[in-house]
Design a protein around this motif. Structure first.
Motif, short mmCIF file in Angstrom:
data_model
loop_
_atom_site.label_atom_id
_atom_site.label_comp_id
_atom_site.label_asym_id
_atom_site.label_seq_id
_atom_site.Cartn_x
_atom_site.Cartn_y
_atom_site.Cartn_z
N VAL A 115 0.86 -1.18 0.00
CA VAL A 115 0.08 0.02 -0.08
C VAL A 115 0.79 1.34 0.06
O VAL A 115 0.58 2.20 -0.91
CB VAL A 115 -0.94 -0.13 1.18
CG1 VAL A 115 -1.76 1.26 1.50
CG2 VAL A 115 -1.96 -1.05 1.00
N SER A 120 1.26 3.95 -3.14
CA SER A 120 0.80 5.44 -2.87
C SER A 120 1.70 6.49 -3.31
O SER A 120 1.39 7.60 -3.56
CB SER A 120 0.49 5.62 -1.32
OG SER A 120 1.76 5.65 -0.79
N ASN A 165 -12.60 1.98 11.22
CA ASN A 165 -12.44 1.28 10.18
C ASN A 165 -13.57 0.66 9.63
O ASN A 165 -13.91 -0.06 8.64
CB ASN A 165 -11.16 0.29 10.34
CG ASN A 165 -9.99 0.85 10.44
OD1 ASN A 165 -9.35 1.76 9.61
ND2 ASN A 165 -9.11 0.39 11.48
N PRO A 221 -14.50 5.12 5.39
CA PRO A 221 -14.43 3.99 4.65
C PRO A 221 -15.23 4.09 3.51
O PRO A 221 -15.09 3.35 2.46
CB PRO A 221 -14.64 3.16 5.92
CG PRO A 221 -14.06 3.61 7.03
CD PRO A 221 -14.45 5.01 6.87
N VAL A 231 -14.16 6.16 0.60
CA VAL A 231 -13.13 5.45 -0.12
C VAL A 231 -13.52 4.34 -0.82
O VAL A 231 -13.25 4.16 -2.19
CB VAL A 231 -12.10 4.76 0.86
CG1 VAL A 231 -11.18 3.95 0.16
CG2 VAL A 231 -11.43 6.13 1.71
N SER A 266 -4.75 4.51 -1.99
CA SER A 266 -3.40 3.93 -1.19
C SER A 266 -2.99 5.02 -0.29
O SER A 266 -2.68 4.88 0.93
CB SER A 266 -2.32 3.37 -2.17
OG SER A 266 -2.91 2.43 -2.95
N SER A 294 -5.12 5.24 2.61
CA SER A 294 -4.89 4.14 3.61
C SER A 294 -3.85 4.60 4.16
O SER A 294 -3.64 4.39 5.55
CB SER A 294 -4.80 2.92 2.69
OG SER A 294 -5.86 2.68 1.99
#
Length: 263
Positions: free
Chosen positions: A28, A32, A202, A219, A222, A235, A238
């Motif tokens: 991740v 990113s 989350n 979340p 996203v 990413s 995150s």
């Protein structure tokens, strides 16, 4: 005195577990900063424009603020209810039926989809609560089992005769709980708060049923973004979310000294 030798297979297993846990995080982080308009690993080039894209997208910032409000509010409500429930279940376990404690763990056993739909029918349809209070209350119920379980484990090792002795000598029960019981279970309280906060921050399954027009959580934002775009912005979100989680844990460590209390 020589330490015990670790079997090579145990070392190998340990490294595989570390690789399994850290691998997705490395991927991740790598994607990113990739200079490609799609998710690519290993990263091709280096750029921070995806992080800038996060802050230019108002939806991420707005939903992040709502997520923090819901996580903090849900954690505090779960802490108050969970602390009282764990104390009662431990202190008066001889008078309370054994099945009563299992009620607090129902959110663990019910599928999150069913749990979220139940909250929708109860909080929004039946009681007609506004969206934000429903979200906070729903996440408080979702986090309650963590509080009851972790704080209850700390209370199980506490000697309640100390509290009874203080009360018999004239101390008010509330003051006895605040000055004697609470400092001795501080590690459990802090661990429960951290688990509850991260779980709420989350969560998507429960929030999916309780959000509405104008109010959503990070979340879900996203997830919606991924359905439309597939660039490394997700990413970057995150990585920033992991940074917030680490920052919260560091603040708790600095202010309350979690590592000292769990030794």
């Amino acid at each position: 005195m020589t330490g015990r030798r670790i079997h090579p297979l145990s070392k190998l297993f340990g490294w595989l577990v570390i690789l399994f846990l850290a691998g997705p995080i490395v991927i991740v982080i790598g994607t990113s900063v990739s200079d490609t308009p799609f998710l690519a690993f290993p990263p091709q080039g280096f750029t921070l424009k995806w992080y800038a894209n996060v802050f230019s997208h108002s939806g991420f910032l707005d939903t992040f603020i709502i997520s923090m409000q819901v996580a903090v509010g849900g954690t505090l409500i779960a802490l108050i209810a969970g602390l009282a429930a764990a104390y009662a279940l431990t202190r008066y376990k001889m008078r309370i039926p054994g099945w009563y404690g299992s009620v607090f763990f129902l959110p663990f056993f019910i599928p999150e989809i069913v749990f979220g739909f139940s909250l929708l029918k109860t909080l929004i349809v039946q009681f007609q609560l506004p969206i934000l209070p429903s979200l906070i209350l729903g996440h408080a119920i979702l986090c309650l089992p963590y509080m009851v379980r972790v704080i209850g484990a700390s209370l199980s090792g506490f000697d309640f005769s100390i509290q009874e002795a203080a009360i018999s000598l004239g101390m008010h029960p509330v003051k006895a709980f605040w000055t004697i019981v609470l400092p001795n279970i501080r590690s459990g309280v802090i661990a429960g708060m951290v688990l509850a906060f991260i779980t709420s921050l989350n969560d998507m399954a429960v929030a999916l049923f309780l959000t509405g027009p104008g109010i959503s959580t990070l979340p879900i934002e996203v997830f919606t973004y991924v359905q439309q775009f597939f660039d490394p912005t997700v990413s970057a979100v995150s990585v920033l979310l992991m940074g917030v989680t680490i920052l919260v844990m560091m603040l708790i460590e600095r202010s309350l000294g979690l590592s000292k209390t769990v030794q």
